[in-house]
Design an enzyme around this catalytic site. Structure first.
Site, PDB file in Angstrom:
ATOM      1  CB  CYS A 192      -0.952  -0.040   1.211  1.00 58.58           C
ATOM      2  SG  CYS A 192      -2.318   1.139   1.072  1.00 58.58           S
ATOM      3  CD  GLU A 235      -0.570  -5.457   5.952  1.00 58.08           C
ATOM      4  OE1 GLU A 235      -0.481  -6.046   4.849  1.00 58.08           O
ATOM      5  OE2 GLU A 235      -0.842  -4.234   6.046  1.00 58.08           O
ATOM      6  CG  HIS A 283      -3.289  -3.655   3.429  1.00 56.80           C
ATOM      7  ND1 HIS A 283      -2.392  -2.914   4.154  1.00 56.80           N
ATOM      8  CD2 HIS A 283      -3.915  -2.782   2.601  1.00 56.80           C
ATOM      9  CE1 HIS A 283      -2.468  -1.630   3.786  1.00 56.80           C
ATOM     10  NE2 HIS A 283      -3.395  -1.529   2.848  1.00 56.80           N
TER      11      HIS A 283
END
Lengths: 227, 919
Positions: free
Chosen positions: A87, A198, A196
């Site tokens: 990002c 994560e 994302h």
């Protein structure tokens, strides 16, 4: 020996803790790096996390690119160190010219957070070798300026060289050209991704566990990489 | 005459290097004629003492004659310009709670004893201990008027303000929620206000890195000129990191940290928050603050680092009333005095005058009280995070006779403020305002929605379901919520559209909290006492359905003008209802906020108490979601409806959507029952009986069924219980808004144990059907069958159509979620009993006839229902038409721009307005 993966904190980084958690869940040791400190403390790879570095003032990633730690990171990445920009990290990589193109305001002009299906187009990178070619994964996307743009020649080159790492499926969340969600450099060690991974590493908090593959990939890569 | 009585003024400042030599007040100001003094631009204390007759604009600043007289009495002279500004904002309704104080005392008086409460009402936010090591703090506040004037910045700074309240308690902010209320969905001004507010909430919260985990989006014409933008923040702290606001320790340094001070927000509380809107509202734009979330993010990190290093003695955020409030509150809390050099405050605009600096509501600032030997470390930490930190004063001792110290502020060596800080904070006016039940209430209550014509055949019922789920208040809110980051920090276990947001606060143990905020202005309009209890009950239930144990309450009370006896009566009733309700539920109010003057001209909003409830989950892995769970072919869960359904339609969403009707008496609320229900749900979640649980509220069972189906794309087959067959009773079953009800799906094999638990806990239950993972539809036996695609199309199209944005919700993606987020409770070892729970002999529930219902469903099963192509194709054709119909209906009602005339008409034919007696 546990791989050590650095996670940089810029002023305004938000997903740095999440990236460190993902690194840990993948089985590596997260090492927190500070924007003002050029030292990399012997890390084997680096993640530039999501957020709004320096408030995203001027242009997303434009100021972070000049942080002292970035000089060292850019050098290391040119030398082959795996580097993942998520990002805001992707935006920084483009500003730092490690990756071509730019990320602009979402076409619909809204911040958008949704669970996004991606197709992994290239598994030849340091961060995607744990996936199958064409594998579909479900990963949250959340950004206000995630619309990937580049000139047609650059886009053609990315396609021709297999450097489009992932594409949006089931609806393009931000208007990115050719549905591009992630790209890599020529060497395949630097990857920028808008969604994302994560946030998709725990069943309890994510829509899937698909994000983990990005972090286990780099461990595979490091094991195979020449010392 | 110019010698100052307070010894502090003659003391040397010492402590920090930048301090200029202490001037003696007596010698600083040239003893020129008062007129010349004024020409210097500063109204000093000495000048004020010498010009008692000078006219001051106190009325323009919102002070009454008697309030002004009182200030003169306190000071023994007229106030200076700066002092007048300070009193006017500190004694404003917003800061002083002068109209509400006498009522709010009940929260403390009626509160059940709690050993969890580490900080309660009166602090920046209540703090509740949730484990040996951890505490949480949460609070909801309003930012209504700024958000109407400038939607983006108003909403953004609303988030910023509540986050600083939480930060000031020593907590790391970990989540936000936003209950939002707008005018009619299709009113042109709503198209201005809503997108701006949503972007502002998202813009600030996203950039701050706080997940937005829930809230409300409600439309009603009563909010047309007065949208309600409430913001809630949740924070977590180690128990021993709790911070104080006391400016203790004479000689300690007062440090202002964060953004520079500018002219934004001057008069925010007195001008915007404490007066009624009128024609000139646009001109108040300069009173709205401008937010910079990046600075706030740095401020958060810097503060947390200071706390952990134990570098601060006291801390207070700067919010409404800015520096004035922070200086006086910290000093008053400690009983100390304070000496401030105002020119040291870093300014954005160098031409600012003392009263402007003191009144500025510039965002992203905190006031720290620091021991002199820690000052350097504090400044270093601030520098690390790139945050400005400036010593601006020092704490002075109380008077030798034990009286509290004085706040003495100089501006370029001239004394501009010399006041007892407590006089601004604690000695403000308190009013027992006149109250009177609104004259129209009896007629309004007599006009019951139960007498309205109801759908009484399957076709009408089917159409009603589709129309209701597409109506703005019940429609899918993804268009709003996908503009918020719900993932950041990686601890969001549940977020909107779930009943509660659930946040993990301890990764090691899985400890978490659940939070819900709810309000219903229509119920409160019909009966503010019970309407508030209903809001409390709903928030409490929303927390309970996740399996959490509710432990604490916050509130934001949004009302019209307290000068209107009708409004004041509503307010008093609401407070009484909330205090009584909390006592009955055994959970304390830990803090809250009052927002008055929510009215345009004479038309007040519905009284709108918004109640937030916080619960604890020992292990967030046990949490229960609202969505029906996909199962392998042939498998399904059993659906039970907990609680009792009565014919309760007054104030309902159906009455409003279908008949534009508001009248009657809201549903009964029985908090003892709610408590039993919550206990049952917690136990059922813990032992793993539940696949899903979903609260029933606006839109009744139909709405809950649809939401539970669409969450993960799992259909259901429902049988109407015997007592609800015939005439319009199936409609009542589906759309009544009786409180105290929850729809649960129970794992096969767990029915007996579950229903036994219900009986043991005294919770009425009824078997109402099964989930139908393969069916792809919601079917109510003998009534209708609607494909999930058709439901989804109707449910998701409304907001994108009203507010733009290309495609509707993430339909396919939701489907793809299937099976990835497991909500299976770990209960495999439970004895498996494939039969649905037959009502055991001792079960007295007359309504329960599970086998019979199952049989009816089984029959339906065998009926040739085409599930495949037709169901999928047909709705795609119908859906737009359905949606269009809905728009037309809805637009007739609230399109009227004038507030008041869009109000429902009561039995007398009079427009429904409270009788305001505005002067």
């Amino acid at each position: 020996m546990t791989a050590r993966v650095g996670v940089v904190t810029f002023p305004g980084s938000l997903d740095d803790g999440d990236a460190a958690r993902a690194v840990r869940i993948a089985g590596a040791e997260p090492v927190r790096l500070w924007h003002g400190d050029p030292q990399l403390y012997g890390v084997d790879a680096v993640v530039l996390p999501g957020g709004f570095s320096y408030g995203d003032y001027l242009r997303c990633g434009a100021i972070a690119r000049f942080a002292p730690v970035m000089e060292t990171i850019v050098d290391a990445a040119r030398g082959g160190m795996p580097l993942l920009g998520i990002c805001n990290g992707f935006q920084i990589l483009c500003e730092a010219h490690l990756l071509p193109g730019a990320l602009t305001r979402n076409q619909h002009l809204h911040f958008r957070n949704r669970d996004q299906i991606l197709r992994v187009e290239s598994v030849d990178t340091a961060w995607t070798n744990a996936f199958q070619p064409g594998q579909e994964v479900l990963i949250p996307v959340k950004n206000g300026e995630g619309c990937y743009v580049a000139d047609p020649a650059t886009l053609d080159q990315l396609e021709a060289e297999g450097r489009v790492v992932a594409r949006y499926l089931g609806g393009n969340p931000n208007g990115s050209q050719r549905d591009i969600g992630a790209i890599t450099n020529q060497a395949g060690n630097v990857v920028g991704i808008m969604p994302h991974p994560e946030h998709a590493v725990e069943a309890l908090t994510g829509p899937s566990l698909d994000g983990l593959g990005f972090f286990t990939s780099v461990l595979k890569h490091l094991v195979g990489a020449p010392a | 005459m110019t010698t100052h009585p307070d010894p502090a003024v003659r003391e040397t400042p010492g402590a920090f290097p930048a301090a200029p030599a202490q001037p003696r007040a007596a010698t600083v100001v040239p003893q020129a004629a008062p007129v010349d003094d004024w020409a210097l631009g500063v109204d000093t204390v000495s000048r004020a003492a010498g010009t008692p007759e000078e006219l001051q604009p106190y009325a323009e600043l919102g002070l009454r004659d008697d309030e002004y007289d009182r200030i003169r009495h306190i000071l023994g002279r007229r106030p200076t310009q700066a002092e007048l500004a300070m009193y006017s904002i500190m004694w404003s309704e917003h800061c002083s709670y002068k109209s509400s104080k006498v009522h709010l005392r009940q929260f403390g008086e009626k509160a059940p004893p709690s050993d969890r409460l580490l900080a309660g009402i009166g602090e920046n936010a209540g703090v509740v201990q949730v484990s040996d090591e951890l505490a949480v703090t949460f609070k909801v506040e309003s930012h209504n008027h700024p958000s109407f004037v400038e939607p983006y910045q108003g909403a953004a700074t609303g988030v910023g303000g509540i986050v600083r309240d939480i930060l000031a308690m020593g907590a790391r902010p970990v989540a936000v929620m936003d209950p939002l209320r707008f005018g009619a969905a299709d009113h042109p001004d709503t198209a201005r206000v809503l997108p701006g507010v949503v972007a502002g909430v998202g813009g600030y919260g996203n950039c701050l890195g706080l997940p937005n985990i829930g809230g409300e989006v409600v439309f009603d014409p009563c909010y047309q000129g007065n949208p309600l933008v409430n913001a809630l923040c949740l924070g977590v702290l180690p128990v021993n990191r709790l911070q104080k606001k006391e400016a203790a320790g004479p000689g300690n340094v007062v440090v202002l940290m964060g953004a520079k001070t500018g002219r934004d927000g001057i008069g925010g509380v007195s001008v915007l928050a404490s007066a009624t809107f009128d024609e000139g509202s646009e001109q108040r734009r300069p009173s709205v603050q401008v937010g910079d979330p990046f600075t706030e993010k740095l401020l958060i990190e810097a503060c947390l680092e200071l706390y952990d290093a134990e570098l601060v003695v006291g801390i207070q955020d700067l919010g409404g009333a800015g520096l004035t409030c922070a200086l006086t509150e910290t000093a008053a809390a400690a009983g100390t005095g304070m000496r401030v050099w105002l020119e040291r405050v870093p300014l954005r605009e160098p031409s600012m005058e003392p009263h402007e600096i003191l009144a500025s509501e510039s965002q992203e600032r905190m006031l720290l009280v620091v021991a002199p030997d820690r000052l350097e470390a504090v400044l270093k930490t601030a520098e690390k995070w790139g945050v400005l930190a400036t010593p601006i004063g020092e704490v002075t001792p109380p008077a030798p006779d034990g009286r509290p110290g004085r706040l003495l502020i100089t501006w370029r060596d001239q004394v501009v403020v010399d006041v007892p800080p407590g006089s601004l904070v604690d000695d403000g006016p308190v009013y027992a305002r006149p109250m009177r039940e609104p004259a129209d209430l009896i007629l309004l209550q007599a006009d019951r929605a139960e007498t309205l014509p109801r759908p009484n055949n399957p076709e009408a019922l089917r159409e009603t379901v589709l129309r209701m789920i597409a109506s703005p208040n019940l429609a899918d809110k993804t268009w709003v919520t996908e503009q918020y980051d719900r993932y950041v920090l990686g601890n969001t276990v549940l977020a909107q559209p779930e009943d509660s947001g659930v946040i993990r606060i301890d990764e090691r143990t899985g400890l978490g909290v659940a939070l819900s905020v709810d309000g219903n202005g229509r119920y409160a309009r019909l009966d503010p006492y019970h309407g508030t209890k209903l809001a409390l009950a709903e928030a409490y239930r929303n927390v309970a359905v996740t399996g959490a144990k509710p432990i604490a309450v916050t509130n934001c009370l949004n009302f019209g003008s307290p000068e209107d006896p009708g409004v004041m009566w509503q307010f008093a009733e609401a407070v009484r209802g909330l205090a009584d309700g909390c006592a009955e539920l055994g959970i304390p109010v830990t803090g809250g906020n009052v927002s008055f003057y929510n009215q345009t001209g004479a038309a007040a909003i519905h009284p709108t108490p918004v109640v937030g409830v916080l619960g604890v989950l020992d292990n967030v892995a046990d949490r229960v979601s609202m969505g029906f769970v996909p199962r392998p072919a042939g498998d399904h869960d059993q659906l039970f409806l907990l609680g009792e359904t009565h014919v309760e339609l007054s104030g309902s969403e159906w009455a409003w959507v279908t008949h534009e009707h508001l009248g009657g008496i809201p549903p009964q609320v029985d908090l003892a029952r709610e408590r039993q229900l919550a206990d049952l749900l917690a136990e059922a979640a813990r032992v793993g009986h539940l696949s899903s649980a979903h609260d029933l509220s606006d839109g009744g069972l139909a709405q809950s069924l649809v939401e539970s189906c669409l969450r993960r794309g799992v259909g259901a087959r429902v049988a109407v219980p015997d007592q609800f067959t015939g005439g319009s009773m199936p409609f009542v079953f589906l759309f009544s808004e009786s409180a105290g009800r929850v729809l649960v799906s129970v794992l096969r094999g767990h029915e007996k144990a579950f229903t036994a638990l219900c009986a043991e806990r005294g919770v009425p239950w009824e078997f109402v059907g099964v989930t139908d993972p393969a069916g792809g539809a919601l079917e109510v036996h003998g009534q209708f069958r609607i494909g999930l695609d058709e439901l989804r199309a109707a449910h998701t199209a409304t907001l994108p159509r009203l507010f733009g944005g290309p495609e509707a919700a993430q339909v396919e993606v939701e489907a793809a979620r299937t099976g990835t987020t497991t909500v299976f409770p770990a209960t495999a070892e439970q004895p498996v009993d494939v039969e649905p729970a037959p009502a055991e002999a001792e079960t007295a529930e007359p309504e329960t006839d599970a086998p019979a219902a199952e049989t009816r469903l089984a029959e339906a099963d065998t009926a040739p229902v085409s599930v495949g192509e037709t169901a999928a194709v047909e709705p795609a054709e119908d859906a737009p038409a359905e949606a269009a119909t809905t728009t037309d209906d809805a637009s007739d009602a609230p399109a009227t721009a004038e507030a008041g005339s869009a109000e429902p008409v009561t039995a007398t034919g009079e427009p429904d307005q409270s009788a305001p007696d505005q002067r």
